[in-house]
Design an enzyme around this catalytic site. Structure first.
Site, PDB file in Angstrom:
ATOM      1  CE  LYS A 116      11.793   1.603  -1.424  1.00 43.84           C
ATOM      2  NZ  LYS A 116      12.399   1.215  -2.697  1.00 43.84           N
ATOM      3  CG  LEU A 147      -1.858  -1.284   1.244  1.00 44.40           C
ATOM      4  CD1 LEU A 147      -2.561  -1.422   2.584  1.00 44.40           C
ATOM      5  CD2 LEU A 147      -2.873  -1.210   0.106  1.00 44.40           C
ATOM      6  N   PRO A 148       0.313   2.423  -0.246  1.00 51.78           N
ATOM      7  CG  PRO A 148      -1.020   4.070  -1.220  1.00 51.78           C
ATOM      8  CD  PRO A 148      -1.082   2.713  -0.584  1.00 51.78           C
ATOM      9  CE  LYS A 157       5.547   6.173   0.669  1.00 55.76           C
ATOM     10  NZ  LYS A 157       5.968   4.808   0.529  1.00 55.76           N
TER      11      LYS A 157
HETATM   12  P1  NDP Z   1       0.319   2.727  -6.174  1.00 55.17           P
HETATM   13  O1  NDP Z   1      -0.014   4.099  -5.776  1.00 55.17           O
HETATM   14  O2  NDP Z   1       0.433   2.384  -7.614  1.00 55.17           O
HETATM   15  O3  NDP Z   1      -0.759   1.688  -5.568  1.00 55.17           O
HETATM   16  C1  NDP Z   1      -1.176   1.768  -4.262  1.00 55.17           C
HETATM   17  C2  NDP Z   1      -2.137   0.664  -3.904  1.00 55.17           C
HETATM   18  O4  NDP Z   1      -2.690   0.973  -2.623  1.00 55.17           O
HETATM   19  C3  NDP Z   1      -3.318   0.504  -4.846  1.00 55.17           C
HETATM   20  O5  NDP Z   1      -3.710  -0.857  -4.858  1.00 55.17           O
HETATM   21  C4  NDP Z   1      -4.379   1.367  -4.169  1.00 55.17           C
HETATM   22  O6  NDP Z   1      -5.699   0.965  -4.478  1.00 55.17           O
HETATM   23  C5  NDP Z   1      -4.106   1.050  -2.729  1.00 55.17           C
HETATM   24  N1  NDP Z   1      -4.612   2.096  -1.843  1.00 55.17           N
HETATM   25  C6  NDP Z   1      -4.378   3.426  -1.898  1.00 55.17           C
HETATM   26  N2  NDP Z   1      -4.993   4.056  -0.881  1.00 55.17           N
HETATM   27  C7  NDP Z   1      -5.653   3.107  -0.185  1.00 55.17           C
HETATM   28  C8  NDP Z   1      -6.476   3.116   0.966  1.00 55.17           C
HETATM   29  N3  NDP Z   1      -6.759   4.260   1.617  1.00 55.17           N
HETATM   30  N4  NDP Z   1      -6.994   1.946   1.400  1.00 55.17           N
HETATM   31  C9  NDP Z   1      -6.725   0.800   0.761  1.00 55.17           C
HETATM   32  N5  NDP Z   1      -5.949   0.703  -0.341  1.00 55.17           N
HETATM   33  C10 NDP Z   1      -5.408   1.853  -0.794  1.00 55.17           C
HETATM   34  O7  NDP Z   1       1.639   2.329  -5.386  1.00 55.17           O
HETATM   35  P2  NDP Z   1       2.788   1.304  -5.807  1.00 55.17           P
HETATM   36  O8  NDP Z   1       2.191  -0.014  -6.116  1.00 55.17           O
HETATM   37  O9  NDP Z   1       3.702   1.957  -6.777  1.00 55.17           O
HETATM   38  O10 NDP Z   1       3.613   1.252  -4.424  1.00 55.17           O
HETATM   39  C11 NDP Z   1       3.185   0.475  -3.319  1.00 55.17           C
HETATM   40  C12 NDP Z   1       4.258   0.584  -2.249  1.00 55.17           C
HETATM   41  O11 NDP Z   1       5.498   0.091  -2.770  1.00 55.17           O
HETATM   42  C13 NDP Z   1       4.519   2.032  -1.799  1.00 55.17           C
HETATM   43  O12 NDP Z   1       4.825   2.050  -0.435  1.00 55.17           O
HETATM   44  C14 NDP Z   1       5.735   2.442  -2.630  1.00 55.17           C
HETATM   45  O13 NDP Z   1       6.467   3.467  -1.999  1.00 55.17           O
HETATM   46  C15 NDP Z   1       6.488   1.124  -2.715  1.00 55.17           C
HETATM   47  N6  NDP Z   1       7.381   0.962  -3.858  1.00 55.17           N
HETATM   48  C16 NDP Z   1       6.969   1.229  -5.154  1.00 55.17           C
HETATM   49  C17 NDP Z   1       7.841   1.064  -6.225  1.00 55.17           C
HETATM   50  C18 NDP Z   1       7.448   1.313  -7.639  1.00 55.17           C
HETATM   51  O14 NDP Z   1       8.323   1.227  -8.521  1.00 55.17           O
HETATM   52  N7  NDP Z   1       6.189   1.619  -7.956  1.00 55.17           N
HETATM   53  C19 NDP Z   1       9.221   0.595  -5.995  1.00 55.17           C
HETATM   54  C20 NDP Z   1       9.527   0.271  -4.631  1.00 55.17           C
HETATM   55  C21 NDP Z   1       8.650   0.475  -3.604  1.00 55.17           C
HETATM   56  P3  NDP Z   1      -6.512   1.584  -5.731  1.00 55.17           P
HETATM   57  O15 NDP Z   1      -6.222   0.667  -6.874  1.00 55.17           O
HETATM   58  O16 NDP Z   1      -7.911   1.563  -5.290  1.00 55.17           O
HETATM   59  O17 NDP Z   1      -5.987   3.001  -5.954  1.00 55.17           O
END
Ligand code: NDP
Length: 295
Positions: free
Chosen positions: A171, A65-66, A240
Site C-alpha cells: 500500500k 485509523l490514520p 504518511k
Molecule cells: P480520516 O482521517 O478521515 O479518519 C480517521 C479515523 O481515525 C477517524 O475515525 C478518527 O476519529 C480516527 N482517529 C484519528 N486519530 C485517532 C486517535 N488518536 N485515536 C483514535 N481514533 C483516531 O481517515 P480515512 O478514513 O480517510 O483513512 C483511514 C485509513 O485508510 C488511513 O490509514 C488512510 O491512509 C487509509 N485510506 C484512506 C483512503 C481514502 O480515500 N480516504 C483510501 C485508502 C486508504 P475522529 O472521527 O474522532 O477524528
C-alpha cells in the site's frame, strides 16, 4: 458473525456500512462519539464508549485509523482493546499502516491467541461506498479464513501480499506512486500553462499518450481544472504513506531518490496547506511557487 469496527473516518464509515446487516452483528466505536451516534441513528448497530468495550465479544475487529500509531493507541491506551480481545478473535487492520508496527502488534497478539491481518485497501471512497475495494492483506491463511466474510463484504479484488506487514508495504509503495504522479503531472501542467498551452488541451493529448496516469485521466481533470478539490483522502495521510515507503527503502539500504524527493515535497505541501485538505490540493503548492493556476 460478531464484528467490531473502530474508526468511522472518511473511509471507515463507508466500509462499516457494508457490515450493518446479517450475517454480521456490528458494534462501532469512534473517537468522536457523535459520529458513531449518527451512524447508529441510520443503521441497526451498537455504539460502544471505548475500544475495550467494543471488542469484548467480537470475533473480528476491524480498525481503520490514520496510521499504525493510532492502532497502537487503541490497543494499549486507557480502556484499550488489549485486555478485552477474546482468544480466537482476529484483528483485521485496514489502516494503511507501517510494516514494522504491524509485525510487532501481530507478535504481541499471538501470545494471547489473537490473530492479526494487515489489510490496507485502495480504490478510495468511491470503491468503499460500492463495496468494491481492492484489499491487499498480509498474514496467515489460517487467520484470513476467519475474517474472509468481512473482507468480502467491502472488497472485490482481494490479494494475499505475503506475511504480516506485506499489505502495508504494498500500500505504501502504491501511494508513493500516486504522490509522484500528482506532483509530476502538476509540475508538467504548470510548465505548459506558463508556456501558453491550455491545460485541458494538454491533458487531452497526455491522456492519449504515454504520460498518462490516474492523476492525469481522473484526478486533475475532475478536481484541479474544475477547482472543485473535494475532500476524499487527506493530504496528511498521503504524506504518511509516502513517508512509510521512503523509510522502508532506507531500512532496506536502498537508493530511491525519486520517492525520497516526492516524500519531501508532500511533507512541504502538508506543512503549507494543513491537516484537513485533500491530497490533490498538493498541486496548489506547485501553482503558488510558480505563479500559475491550472484551470
Ligand atoms: P480520516 O482521517 O478521515 O479518519 C480517521 C479515523 O481515525 C477517524 O475515525 C478518527 O476519529 C480516527 N482517529 C484519528 N486519530 C485517532 C486517535 N488518536 N485515536 C483514535 N481514533 C483516531 O481517515 P480515512 O478514513 O480517510 O483513512 C483511514 C485509513 O485508510 C488511513 O490509514 C488512510 O491512509 C487509509 N485510506 C484512506 C483512503 C481514502 O480515500 N480516504 C483510501 C485508502 C486508504 P475522529 O472521527 O474522532 O477524528
Amino acid at each position: 458473525m460478531r464484528v467490531a469496527f473502530l474508526g468511522l473516518g472518511d473511509l471507515g464509515i463507508l466500509m462499516a456500512g457494508h457490515l450493518v446487516r446479517p450475517p454480521f452483528s456490528l458494534t462501532v466505536w469512534n473517537r468522536t462519539e457523535s459520529k458513531s451516534r449518527q451512524f447508529a441513528a441510520e443503521h441497526p448497530v451498537r455504539v460502544s464508549m471505548s475500544p475495550g468495550e467494543a471488542v469484548r465479544d467480537a470475533e473480528v475487529v476491524v480498525t481503520c485509523l490514520p496510521s499504525s500509531a493510532e492502532v497502537e493507541a487503541v490497543l494499549h491506551g486507557e480502556h484499550g482493546m488489549l485486555e478485552s480481545l477474546a482468544k480466537g478473535a482476529v484483528l483485521l487492520d485496514c489502516t494503511s499502516g507501517d510494516p514494522a508496527t504491524s509485525r510487532s502488534i501481530a507478535a504481541e497478539l499471538s501470545t494471547r491467541g489473537v490473530g492479526f491481518i494487515d489489510a490496507p485497501v485502495s480504490g478510495g471512497t468511491t470503491a468503499a461506498r460500492g463495496g468494491t475495494l481492492t484489499v491487499m492483506w498480509g498474514g496467515s491463511r489460517e487467520d484470513f479464513v476467519r475474517v474472509r466474510p468481512v473482507v468480502e463484504a467491502f472488497g472485490k479484488k482481494i490479494v494475499h501480499a505475503g506475511p504480516v506487514g506485506s499489505g502495508d508495504a504494498l500500500k505504501a509503495v502504491n501511494n508513493a506512486l500516486l504522490a509522484v504522479h500528482i506532483l509530476s503531472t502538476g509540475e508538467g501542467l504548470a510548465i505548459l500553462v506558463k508556456a501558453g498551452v491550455d491545460p485541458g488541451v494538454a491533458l487531452d493529448v497526455i491522456n492519449a499518450s504515454s504520460g498518462r496516469s490516474n492523476s492525469s485521466e481522473n484526478l486533475i481533470p475532475q478536481r484541479v481544472l474544475t477547482r472543485a478539490f473535494p475532500r476524499t483522502f487527506r493530504l496528511a495521510l498521503l504524506d504518511k504513506d509516502i513517508g512509510i515507503a521512503a523509510s522502508l527503502a532506507a531500512e532496506l539500504g536502498m537508493e530511491t531518490p525519486v520517492i525520497t524527493l516526492a516524500a519531501k515535497r508532500m511533507h512541504e505541501a502538508r506543512a503549507a496547506l494543513g491537516e484537513e485538505v485533500d491530497h490533490v490540493e498538493a498541486v496548489k503548492m506547485i501553482e503558488a511557487e510558480n505563479g500559475v493556476v491550472i484551470r
